[in-house]
Design a protein around this motif. Structure first.
Motif, short mmCIF file in Angstrom:
data_model
loop_
_atom_site.label_atom_id
_atom_site.label_comp_id
_atom_site.label_asym_id
_atom_site.label_seq_id
_atom_site.Cartn_x
_atom_site.Cartn_y
_atom_site.Cartn_z
N THR A 66 0.84 -1.20 0.00
CA THR A 66 0.00 0.00 0.00
C THR A 66 0.87 1.25 0.00
OG1 THR A 66 -0.06 0.22 2.41
CG2 THR A 66 -1.75 -1.21 1.38
N THR A 67 0.26 2.38 -0.26
CA THR A 67 0.99 3.65 -0.22
C THR A 67 1.56 3.90 1.17
OG1 THR A 67 -0.34 4.55 -2.02
CG2 THR A 67 0.74 6.15 -0.58
N ASP A 68 0.80 3.61 2.22
CA ASP A 68 1.31 3.83 3.57
C ASP A 68 2.53 2.96 3.87
OD1 ASP A 68 -0.48 5.83 4.20
OD2 ASP A 68 -1.89 4.49 5.22
N GLU A 69 2.53 1.71 3.38
CA GLU A 69 3.69 0.84 3.56
C GLU A 69 4.89 1.40 2.79
OE1 GLU A 69 1.90 -3.62 4.12
OE2 GLU A 69 1.62 -2.66 2.15
N GLY A 70 4.63 1.89 1.58
CA GLY A 70 5.71 2.49 0.78
C GLY A 70 6.27 3.74 1.44
N LYS A 71 5.40 4.53 2.03
CA LYS A 71 5.84 5.74 2.74
C LYS A 71 6.74 5.37 3.92
CE LYS A 71 4.04 10.01 4.73
NZ LYS A 71 2.84 10.80 5.04
N ALA A 72 6.38 4.31 4.65
CA ALA A 72 7.22 3.83 5.75
C ALA A 72 8.58 3.35 5.23
CB ALA A 72 6.51 2.73 6.51
N ALA A 73 8.57 2.70 4.08
CA ALA A 73 9.82 2.23 3.47
C ALA A 73 10.70 3.42 3.07
CB ALA A 73 9.53 1.34 2.27
N ALA A 74 10.09 4.46 2.49
CA ALA A 74 10.84 5.66 2.09
C ALA A 74 11.42 6.36 3.32
CB ALA A 74 9.95 6.60 1.30
N ARG A 75 10.70 6.36 4.43
CA ARG A 75 11.22 6.93 5.67
C ARG A 75 12.44 6.13 6.14
NH1 ARG A 75 11.38 6.99 11.16
NH2 ARG A 75 10.89 8.95 12.23
N ALA A 76 12.36 4.80 6.04
CA ALA A 76 13.49 3.94 6.41
C ALA A 76 14.71 4.24 5.54
CB ALA A 76 13.09 2.47 6.32
N VAL A 77 14.48 4.48 4.26
CA VAL A 77 15.57 4.85 3.36
C VAL A 77 16.19 6.17 3.82
CG1 VAL A 77 16.25 5.46 1.01
CG2 VAL A 77 14.61 3.63 1.37
N ALA A 78 15.37 7.13 4.21
CA ALA A 78 15.87 8.42 4.66
C ALA A 78 16.80 8.26 5.87
CB ALA A 78 14.71 9.36 5.00
N VAL A 79 16.46 7.36 6.78
CA VAL A 79 17.32 7.11 7.94
C VAL A 79 18.67 6.59 7.47
CG1 VAL A 79 17.62 5.73 10.04
CG2 VAL A 79 15.40 6.80 9.55
#
Length: 156
Positions: free
Chosen positions: A57-70
């Protein structure tokens, strides 16, 4: 407030720089600019595999993008140290380029990428953290990762 205080407030511990998986380096300095190589999303130390609009889902993808930012912040910290400064020496996050592993009908790549952009603005503040950005849907990413993001920053 320093970047490190903001990270601590957010409960973020910077990861070490990941060892490149191919023939490239994690970052390159050119003048005051630092170019970070693309980082794929990881969960529990392994590639975060999935395709937006198909298995995620988009929310899961957003969490993944946040993990990439870290992970990007960990590499940016190392790049800053190599230049004789630290994350407080970042003058501006210049550009974020996001690749989102997307199904053929998926059109919310920009919302996925917000996971990265919003964290960068929280960490650096609106003046330094606001950046230019591109978000693309792609048919596949290395190791089946759901998101890959690269970053350009300017140092003081």
């Amino acid at each position: 407030m320093s970047v490190y205080t903001r990270l601590q407030t957010l409960g973020i511990t910077l990861p070490p720089v990941a060892v490149p998986a191919a023939a490239y380096v994690p970052f390159v300095h050119s003048g005051k600019l630092v170019f970070l190589s693309g980082h794929i999303a990881k969960r529990d130390g392994a590639p975060w595999v999935g395709q937006l609009g198909v298995t995620m889902t988009t929310d899961e993808g957003k969490a993944a993008a946040r993990a990439v930012a870290v992970d990007l912040l960990g590499t940016l910290h190392a790049a800053c140290q190599a230049a004789g400064t630290d994350l407080d020496g970042v003058a501006r996050i210049v550009k974020v380029l996001s690749l989102v592993n997307s199904g053929p009908l998926y059109t919310e790549q920009h919302l996925v990428t917000n996971g990265c952009s919003e964290l960068l603005q929280q960490v650096f503040g609106p003046e330094v953290g606001a950046h230019a950005r591109s978000a693309f849907g792609v048919a596949q990413l290395p190791l089946g990762a759901c998101v890959e993001i690269e970053l350009i920053a300017e140092l003081r």
